[in-house]
Every structure is written in C-alpha cells, then in structure tokens.
Design a protein around this motif. Structure first.
Motif, PDB file in Angstrom:
ATOM      1  N   GLU A 226     -59.861   7.612   8.136  1.00 56.19           N
ATOM      2  CA  GLU A 226     -59.417   7.114   6.837  1.00 56.19           C
ATOM      3  C   GLU A 226     -58.264   6.130   6.981  1.00 56.19           C
ATOM      4  OE1 GLU A 226     -57.696   8.883   2.579  1.00 56.19           O
ATOM      5  OE2 GLU A 226     -57.924  10.193   4.325  1.00 56.19           O
ATOM      6  N   LYS A 227     -57.298   6.446   7.839  1.00 59.63           N
ATOM      7  CA  LYS A 227     -56.141   5.568   8.018  1.00 59.63           C
ATOM      8  C   LYS A 227     -56.544   4.263   8.707  1.00 59.63           C
ATOM      9  CE  LYS A 227     -52.806   9.358   8.094  1.00 59.63           C
ATOM     10  NZ  LYS A 227     -51.979  10.241   8.938  1.00 59.63           N
TER      11      LYS A 227
ATOM     12  N   SER B  21     -58.293   2.159   6.145  1.00 61.52           N
ATOM     13  CA  SER B  21     -57.313   1.652   5.195  1.00 61.52           C
ATOM     14  C   SER B  21     -56.609   0.427   5.753  1.00 61.52           C
ATOM     15  CB  SER B  21     -56.296   2.750   4.871  1.00 61.52           C
ATOM     16  OG  SER B  21     -55.220   2.245   4.120  1.00 61.52           O
TER      17      SER B  21
ATOM     18  N   SER C 290     -51.438  -1.173   4.848  1.00 65.43           N
ATOM     19  CA  SER C 290     -51.640  -0.943   3.422  1.00 65.43           C
ATOM     20  C   SER C 290     -50.333  -1.025   2.648  1.00 65.43           C
ATOM     21  CB  SER C 290     -52.298   0.420   3.186  1.00 65.43           C
ATOM     22  OG  SER C 290     -51.406   1.478   3.502  1.00 65.43           O
TER      23      SER C 290
END
Length: 729
Positions: A383-384, A387, A623
């Motif tokens: 997920e990171k 992102s 992000s």
C-alpha cells in the motif's frame, strides 16, 4: 514580493530531542569495546583497558570502520543532587541517548532501564530501531540512582549493518519537566501549532520574531499567551515572505518554572519557476538496453494535458504509446538509434533528439527514482509503495524524469518456499502484480536483498540462493536490485582479501545474467575495499561509496563533500553513489519529520548530487510532498546536470574552510559551476573566473532560478548554501 504562507508547513521543530533545562548534565565520552558480555552491565566491572569513544558519533568514525555486531558503552557520570533540588516538577530522571544504531539495552548501575529494538537472540529476532529516539526515565526515588556519586550507564548495542553506536545527537541527563511534553510545529493554514503530549496542563508565553537575515530587518514580532489542557493544542497564525534569508526565532516561557523552549529556524523559499503550459521534454536524452530484453522508457514531458507523443526512428520491435509517451517492446538488433521525440498539446509542439543504444551498457545516466528506506524503513508495504508511485505520477515527478520505485528491506517472508524460492511477507500479497501495476504506469520496479543469510533488518538474504532469487526477480518484472552487504560479514569472517569482498557480488551478477531482463545492479557495501575500482568487474551500474547518510549537515558534509577524489571512476553505465536523498518527510520507519537540513542545505544537497552525477533516489514520503520539496525535485535545468549524457562528475577546483567550488563538464561543451558557502554565516564570496579557466565564458545562467544573469564577480551566499551556475561561451 509574493507571500507564501503555506511554506510554514515545513517549519517543524523537534524540541523533545534536545535538552531544555539549564542544569542538564551532558554525556561526552564513554569507555567502549566490541563484543558482548553480560558482566559489562555491572557497575563494578573494571573497564580501564577499554577504548575511549565520543558519544554522539558512530564508532565507524572513531577507529572501528567496517565493524558490525555487538559493542558496549560504559559512561561514568556523577549525578548531582542539585538536579533534584533545582527541578520544578520533580517527576523523574531522564537519560537521553539520542539515537543508537541499531538496537540497545540500557542499564543504570546494573539495572536495566530500557530496551529499544530486538536483539538476534530475542523471541522476535533482530529488529532494527535506529531511527527511534532513546529516552529512558526513572522515578527520583529509584535506588538505582546514586546521587552525588559515581554512576555507570551501560549501553549494550547491536549493529546489524551500516553505521553503529550512539550518534545523531548529544546525550544528556536531566529532570523531566512539563515543558518536555510540548511540541511546536508548523500546522495547516500557516499556523504555528503547539501540542501538549502530557496528561497535565501547561501554560506560558510564546514570543516570536520573523527577520530577514539578508536585509537585516525585522519582518514582524508578536507575543501570545498560551494555555494548553492535557493533550491539548493551539495554533497561532503566521505569514512569511517567499525569499531567501527569512528566519523565525521564538521563545516559549512556561508559567511557574520559567523554563524556556527556544529555537531559530530558517523558512524555505522556492526558486524553481513553474513548468510552462506549453510542451517541454525533460529527463535523460540517452538510454541503454540489452538486445532481447523487455524495454520500458517514458518520454518525460511537462505541459497542459492532454499531451500527444510521437517518437520517430524507433527500431523494429519498439513502439510508443501516443497518449502516455511510454516506449515498450523488445529490440533485437544491436546498434545506436537516433530518435526524435515530439510532444504537442493545444498550446504548441516541441521536439528533442533522443539516443537509444541497444548493446551491453545500462544506465547511461544515473538512475532517478524513489526508495522506501529513509521514509518507511521496515514498515514498508504494498500500500505504501503504491501510494508513493501514484504520488510520483500525480505530483508530476515522472514528467521530470523520475522513474524507479524501489522497495528496500522488510518485504521478505520469514521462510522460503519448499523449492527454496524467496517469497514476500503478508505486506506484499502479489509481487508480480505490483511489478505489472508499476510497468503499466511507465514506472520501474526495484527490490532489495543481501548476499548474506540475513538483510540488515534481519529478513532473509540471498546467501546460497542467489539463482533462485534472480529467477524470482525476473518473474516479478524487477528492474533494479539493491544488494546490501549486511550479514555477509559473518561469512567473510577474518578474511579481508579483496576477492572475499568481490565474490558475493560476482555470484549475484552471474545469476542475474541468466535472464534476458535488464536489472540495474546497485552495490551497497559502504565503499569497502574501494568498490569504485572494481564495481564494473561485477557488472554493477552503481555502488555506494560511503556509510548511510542522515538528515544533518554533519552527515551531508562528511559524505557529500568527500566524493571529490572519486570523479574519475564514474561515467556512463557506472556511477558513484553517495546514498539517497534526505529532503522532504523522512523517518526510517519511525515518526516522519521534515528533513533537519535547512532550506539552504537542501539546495546544496541537490546541487552537489547533480554536479557529481550521482544516482538520485528520493527517500521521503511522496504522498506528503510540500511545495518546497517539489521545487527541489522538479527543476529541469538542475536535473539536466545530473542526467547530462557526457556523464562527467564535477571536479573540486577550490576548497577552503569557508568555501568550495566544483566545476562539471557538460556534453555541449558548457560548464556547470557550484560555489558553496561552507561557513555558518552569510558570506560575500569572490568568484575568480580566470582561476576557474572560465574567464572568456560570457554567458551565465542561474540554474535554480532558470534566469540569465550577468557574470558575477562575487555573490552573497547563505550559510551552507550554494550558487549553481551554468556557463557557456
């Protein structure tokens, strides 16, 4: 002058990590030894034969270069009872050790008072926690404290790789006070935000002054009364002009105790002009791929969307997507292909020549991308990564040539599959799918491993499974491998011959070449055995030349400015790597914080790396990119110096205690000149163009502001700042 209140969001002060109290006792030196013995925690152990070490610096800087593993510090200190008498809150004794790389257990007079991270023998195994601040507390009536007598603070330290020891700060002891729970930072809406992290109220007076250090004037000065309930916060609105030399000095004075928090912080300022709405082609203009290998190359371009792309002269097997500008396919025939890229939108059209080499050389220019370590550390996840990749696209970085998305340590499962294949842990459910997701967006996929049994973070390395791992990387679509020495120390043992240091990298090289896939091979072994002299022998495209970098001027100075001896060893296809970039929000998997470099030091950082033709790997949370960091990373004239096809790193032509000058040859015959103020004050630096061999070069351009300027005879440069010029005849 335009006012930029949003820049205040970068104004973050880490006050909880420095002594606030006038009676703090600083810990300067310790006795030190490598190895491990539980007796060393006891106060009566005789350590007279141990070495002396300065706490606050890594042991690699103090005579133990290349050592990794267990070591102990013993700090002898008299704890004065005056601390207890002078304390206002009288809650507890604080022992502050800054950072410890990587795991520590700390004892006071034989009593264990805290541990951060996991040792190899612990139930959960080795867990590095070097980014975490070490701060341990004891009640004032704890019998382990020997008031007005000798005390021994013993620190058991385990370093799994990279640097080791108590470092990145000045250790001290003092009494904890209410003000130690107060954090002051830049908040949303141009506000200075005060947060009380303790379960007790705090009140006082905040006075701040904003000054212009260049013009020597006060912009504004204000005072405000502050009352914070337990775990409460308050924001105070501020505005700052966007220009060099704006600083804020503030002082918070607590009611009752009179204790003060004070600091002076430089505000960031933006030099990079906004990219034009008309099309502009950016990034590297030269690219290399091997015959038969899948090729992925994005034509980096800015301009108002939508953009339309064409590339003329592509060899058979390659095609360009007219909507995305991504070139894909496989070229079989060797050769040098002269291409012309054309990009257009409703406002205009532009073209630029590109060169494609189908042969044996990769990385004709240094790699540009992102790496997860400085931001997420071992907490990295699918997920990171996605992102950050999406932010690279959404914030326009890919349009300026940023390409690689590299997963560092922390992705590996605890055990291999039944056939010995490496498998990802639960944080990465589908590595092949992740690689495909990145490739579909024109981004490249990087991975991390070690030639030893374990990585630096204690995860599975590639030892004796090199071919299996190379097979997995190829299947996943990996484009970049960072190969970190780490636990190979245990394999090498006492054998310090050059061949021992080369061997593990040659083994992986051979494994990678079994596949028709272009994988950039990045050696991470901290410059041991002068890797710049043999890195090409193992088909590496880059190699780390130093220990790990930190977001401090001392680290930047030690690492970045020490590269001047190595410029002859770098060029197209082989690059010296002084480590990742330390701008933006970093934290190494702990609490993210803005880089502790001043704005001017960050301009110096990016300028120096580009002058040196260094790989550019962003280490922050993309992000959370702010306007200032985006300005650092999207200046195409500065990035072009790094990506220049000649690939000639700058040479240092002048070095004094106050200034340095570096000059870089460029492919079109022009020169880039970096003039650095090494001092802590503004200095008017004379530029001797004749001594630089550039007396007849009449055209001068400021690379950061992208403006033509008269050739300066001198320039006022801020502390630790830079003037970056592009000079031509």
């Amino acid at each position: 002058m335009k006012w930029c209140p949003l820049l205040i969001c970068l104004f973050l002060l880490h006050l909880s990590t420095r002594a606030q109290h006038p009676h703090a006792v600083f810990l300067q030196t310790a006795t030190f030894t490598t190895g491990d013995d539980p007796r060393w925690a006891q106060p009566d152990f005789d350590d007279a034969a141990w070495k002396q070490q300065q706490v606050g610096k890594t042991w690699q800087e103090q005579g133990f270069e290349g050592y990794h593993g267990f070591a102990w510090y013993r700090i002898h200190i008299i704890i004065p009872s005056s601390l207890r008498q002078q304390g206002f809150w009288k809650d507890s004794l604080r022992i502050f050790l800054a950072h410890v790389n990587d795991v520590d257990a700390t004892y006071l007079n034989g009593k264990k008072i805290g541990q951060t991270g996991g040792f190899p023998e612990d139930a959960g195994g080795y867990q590095s926690k070097w980014p975490a601040v070490r701060e341990y507390h004891l009640a004032l009536n704890d019998p382990a404290i020997h008031w007005d007598a000798d005390n021994v603070i013993a620190v058991r330290d385990y370093d799994g790789g990279g640097t080791g020891g108590i470092f990145m700060g000045q250790p001290y002891i003092d009494l904890l006070e209410k003000t130690d729970g107060l954090q002051i930072s830049g908040g949303a809406g141009a506000a200075l935000t005060l947060v009380n992290t303790f379960n007790t109220p705090v009140s006082g007076t905040l006075a701040y002054t904003i000054t212009d250090e260049v013009q020597h004037i006060t912009v504004r000065s204000k005072t405000a009364m502050v009352q914070l309930p337990p775990f409460g916060q308050r924001s105070i609105h501020m505005e700052v002009p966007n220009r060099q030399g704006i600083v804020c000095s503030y002082r918070f004075t607590a009611d009752g105790s009179g204790l003060q928090l004070q600091h002076t912080q430089a505000f960031p300022y933006i030099l990079t002009p906004a990219a034009p709405q008309q099309p502009r082609i950016n990034g590297a203009k030269i690219f290399g791929a091997r015959p038969g290998a899948p090729l992925l190359w994005r034509v980096a371009a800015t301009g108002a969307a939508p953009l339309h792309y064409q590339v003329a002269g592509l060899p058979e097997g390659l095609q360009v997507d007219a909507i995305t500008g991504i070139i894909t396919g496989t070229a079989i025939r060797r050769g040098t292909y002269k291409l012309v890229a054309t990009v257009q939108n409703r406002l205009g059209k532009t073209s630029a020549p590109l060169t494609l080499h189908i042969g044996d050389t990769l990385a004709y220019t240094p790699t540009m991308g992102w790496n997860s370590w400085n931001c997420w550390g071992l907490s990295v996840s699918d997920e990171k990564v996605k992102s950050s990749a999406q932010a690279m696209l959404d914030k326009g970085l890919a349009a300026h040539g940023w390409t690689y998305i590299n997963i560092d340590d922390g992705w590996e499962a605890p055990q291999r599959a039944a056939d010995s294949s490496i498998v990802p842990n639960s944080k990465f459910p589908d590595m092949q799918g992740l690689g495909q997701w990145l490739h579909e967006r024109g981004l490249k996929f990087g991975i991390y491993s070690s030639p030893g049994p374990l990585t630096c973070g204690g995860f599975l390395g590639s030892y004796k499974n090199e071919q299996k791992d190379a097979d997995s990387y190829a299947a996943w679509g990996v484009d970049y491998l960072k190969y970190d020495w780490c636990s190979y120390d245990g394999i090498a043992g006492n054998d310090t011959t050059l061949e021992t240091f080369i061997k593990p990298y040659r083994v992986m090289q051979q494994a990678l070449r079994h596949h028709h896939r272009d994988i950039i091979y990045s050696l991470c072994q901290y410059g041991m055995k002068e890797v710049w002299k043999w890195g090409q022998q193992v088909d590496a495209q880059s190699w780390r030349t130093t220990e790990d970098i930190e977001d401090t001027w001392e680290s930047l100075l030690r690492i970045g400015f020490s590269q001047y001896k190595l410029h002859t060893y770098a060029g197209p296809g082989h690059w010296n790597d002084p480590d990742m970039m330390i701008v933006g929000q970093v934290g190494w998997g702990e609490h993210l914080h803005p880089s502790r470099l001043t704005p001017d030091e960050q301009y110096t950082h990016v300028s120096l790396w580009c002058l040196q033709s260094a790989p550019l790997l962003i280490g922050c949370d993309l992000s959370k990119l702010d306007a200032f960091t985006l300005n650092l990373l999207t200046n195409d004239e500065v990035l072009a110096l790094d990506q220049d096809p000649l690939g000639a790193p700058a040479e240092r032509v002048l070095a004094t205690a106050q200034e340095q000058v570096w000059v870089k040859k460029l492919a079109d015959g022009s020169r880039a000149v970096g003039i650095f103020n090494m001092d802590t004050t503004y200095r008017d630096i004379t530029i001797d163009w004749k001594a630089l061999g550039l007396e007849a070069w009449a055209h001068t351009r400021n690379a950061w502001t992208q403006t033509n300027i008269p050739r300066p005879a001198h320039s006022v440069i801020p502390p630790h700042g830079v003037l970056l010029l592009h000079c031509s005849r």
